[in-house]
Design an enzyme around this catalytic site. Structure first.
Site, PDB file in Angstrom:
ATOM      1  N   GLN A 187       2.629  10.139   1.068  1.00 46.36           N
ATOM      2  CA  GLN A 187       3.919   9.471   1.262  1.00 46.36           C
ATOM      3  C   GLN A 187       4.899   9.787   0.140  1.00 46.36           C
ATOM      4  O   GLN A 187       6.104   9.558   0.295  1.00 46.36           O
ATOM      5  CB  GLN A 187       3.736   7.952   1.369  1.00 46.36           C
ATOM      6  CG  GLN A 187       3.012   7.528   2.642  1.00 46.36           C
ATOM      7  CD  GLN A 187       2.916   6.021   2.723  1.00 46.36           C
ATOM      8  OE1 GLN A 187       2.013   5.432   2.174  1.00 46.36           O
ATOM      9  NE2 GLN A 187       3.866   5.395   3.396  1.00 46.36           N
ATOM     10  N   HIS A 229      -5.326   1.709   7.022  1.00 44.15           N
ATOM     11  CA  HIS A 229      -4.005   2.333   7.140  1.00 44.15           C
ATOM     12  C   HIS A 229      -3.797   3.410   6.075  1.00 44.15           C
ATOM     13  O   HIS A 229      -3.357   4.523   6.369  1.00 44.15           O
ATOM     14  CB  HIS A 229      -2.939   1.223   7.026  1.00 44.15           C
ATOM     15  CG  HIS A 229      -1.523   1.698   7.081  1.00 44.15           C
ATOM     16  ND1 HIS A 229      -0.653   1.346   8.084  1.00 44.15           N
ATOM     17  CD2 HIS A 229      -0.803   2.494   6.237  1.00 44.15           C
ATOM     18  CE1 HIS A 229       0.519   1.916   7.864  1.00 44.15           C
ATOM     19  NE2 HIS A 229       0.467   2.605   6.741  1.00 44.15           N
ATOM     20  N   GLU A 230      -4.145   3.070   4.821  1.00 44.37           N
ATOM     21  CA  GLU A 230      -3.900   4.017   3.721  1.00 44.37           C
ATOM     22  C   GLU A 230      -4.851   5.212   3.790  1.00 44.37           C
ATOM     23  O   GLU A 230      -4.447   6.354   3.528  1.00 44.37           O
ATOM     24  CB  GLU A 230      -4.019   3.308   2.369  1.00 44.37           C
ATOM     25  CG  GLU A 230      -3.023   2.163   2.136  1.00 44.37           C
ATOM     26  CD  GLU A 230      -1.581   2.499   2.459  1.00 44.37           C
ATOM     27  OE1 GLU A 230      -1.181   3.673   2.342  1.00 44.37           O
ATOM     28  OE2 GLU A 230      -0.839   1.579   2.860  1.00 44.37           O
ATOM     29  N   HIS A 264      -3.704   7.771   6.191  1.00 47.91           N
ATOM     30  CA  HIS A 264      -2.651   8.650   5.653  1.00 47.91           C
ATOM     31  C   HIS A 264      -3.256   9.907   5.014  1.00 47.91           C
ATOM     32  O   HIS A 264      -2.659  10.988   5.060  1.00 47.91           O
ATOM     33  CB  HIS A 264      -1.844   7.923   4.569  1.00 47.91           C
ATOM     34  CG  HIS A 264      -0.682   7.129   5.075  1.00 47.91           C
ATOM     35  ND1 HIS A 264       0.364   7.674   5.795  1.00 47.91           N
ATOM     36  CD2 HIS A 264      -0.373   5.811   4.948  1.00 47.91           C
ATOM     37  CE1 HIS A 264       1.253   6.737   6.079  1.00 47.91           C
ATOM     38  NE2 HIS A 264       0.833   5.580   5.574  1.00 47.91           N
ATOM     39  N   GLY A 284       0.823  -1.200   0.000  1.00 50.27           N
ATOM     40  CA  GLY A 284       0.000   0.000   0.000  1.00 50.27           C
ATOM     41  C   GLY A 284       0.855   1.247   0.000  1.00 50.27           C
ATOM     42  O   GLY A 284       1.985   1.234   0.488  1.00 50.27           O
ATOM     43  N   CYS A 324       4.969   0.483   7.881  1.00 49.42           N
ATOM     44  CA  CYS A 324       4.714   1.572   6.932  1.00 49.42           C
ATOM     45  C   CYS A 324       6.032   1.954   6.294  1.00 49.42           C
ATOM     46  O   CYS A 324       7.043   2.073   6.992  1.00 49.42           O
ATOM     47  CB  CYS A 324       4.122   2.766   7.680  1.00 49.42           C
ATOM     48  SG  CYS A 324       3.781   4.196   6.642  1.00 49.42           S
ATOM     49  N   LEU A 325       6.015   2.136   4.989  1.00 46.60           N
ATOM     50  CA  LEU A 325       7.234   2.513   4.292  1.00 46.60           C
ATOM     51  C   LEU A 325       7.801   3.824   4.804  1.00 46.60           C
ATOM     52  O   LEU A 325       9.001   4.064   4.717  1.00 46.60           O
ATOM     53  CB  LEU A 325       6.970   2.609   2.790  1.00 46.60           C
ATOM     54  CG  LEU A 325       8.239   2.681   1.951  1.00 46.60           C
ATOM     55  CD1 LEU A 325       9.034   1.399   2.083  1.00 46.60           C
ATOM     56  CD2 LEU A 325       7.913   2.964   0.519  1.00 46.60           C
TER      57      LEU A 325
HETATM   58 NI    NI Z   1       1.808   3.782   5.668  1.00 46.59          NI
END
Ligand code: NI
Length: 163
Positions: A51, A130-131, A134, A46, A88-89
């Site tokens: 991000q 989660h996304e 963001h 994701g 998370c990246l």
């Molecule tokens: Ni994330």
């Protein structure tokens, strides 16, 4: 298509509320393509537009069942509960325990700006929550129960790797 630079925790862009997408432009199409490429290159499931530094309500997800593109997604229904590791990246090398709904229904637009509804359970439900978080400037680290772990120290099967 191009790989974009992924912003990391502490970058203020990750804490801002994103704006609705009003129309699909060439530039936004390119952003979506780049987000997918960036997500796959990072071996993630994701990625949300903030991000990569863009404050638009767009996220991409692939939990191994093919790419999903959400434009202006809204959570319309949730039920149940799941507790598990999440990553998370934008928080490289870490994971933490987060409780999320086990079922989520999302209403959104697809990349052609057609309305879509999608239901997800387990990993997909976790990824959608989660996304979408963001897009409102929220990170999973706000929800972590207990410490942030170093990835690799935990059972990797249980980790939601948004990275
Ligand atoms: Ni994330």
């Amino acid at each position: 298509m191009a790989i974009r630079n992924i912003r990391e925790i502490g970058d203020p862009v990750l804490n801002k509320k994103c704006k609705e997408v009003k129309e699909m432009t060439e530039r936004t199409r390119e952003l979506i393509d780049d987000m997918l490429e960036t997500m796959y290159e990072a071996d993630g499931v994701g990625l949300a537009a903030p991000q990569v530094g863009i404050l638009k309500r767009i996220c991409v997800i692939d939990v191994g069942e093919g790419p999903i593109v959400f434009v202006n997604p809204k959570v319309v229904e949730t039920s149940g509960e799941q507790t598990g590791h999440e990553g998370c990246l934008s928080v490289p090398g870490k994971s933490g325990v987060v409780t999320r709904p086990n079922y989520v229904k999302v209403a959104a637009l697809d990349a052609e700006m057609n309305p879509v509804e999608m239901e997800g359970t387990e990993l997909l439900a976790r990824a959608m929550m989660h996304e979408i978080d963001h897009l409102d400037g929220h990170m999973y680290t706000e929800l972590v129960e207990g410490p942030l772990y170093e990835v690799g120290a935990e059972d990797e099967d249980e980790i939601y790797d948004d990275e």
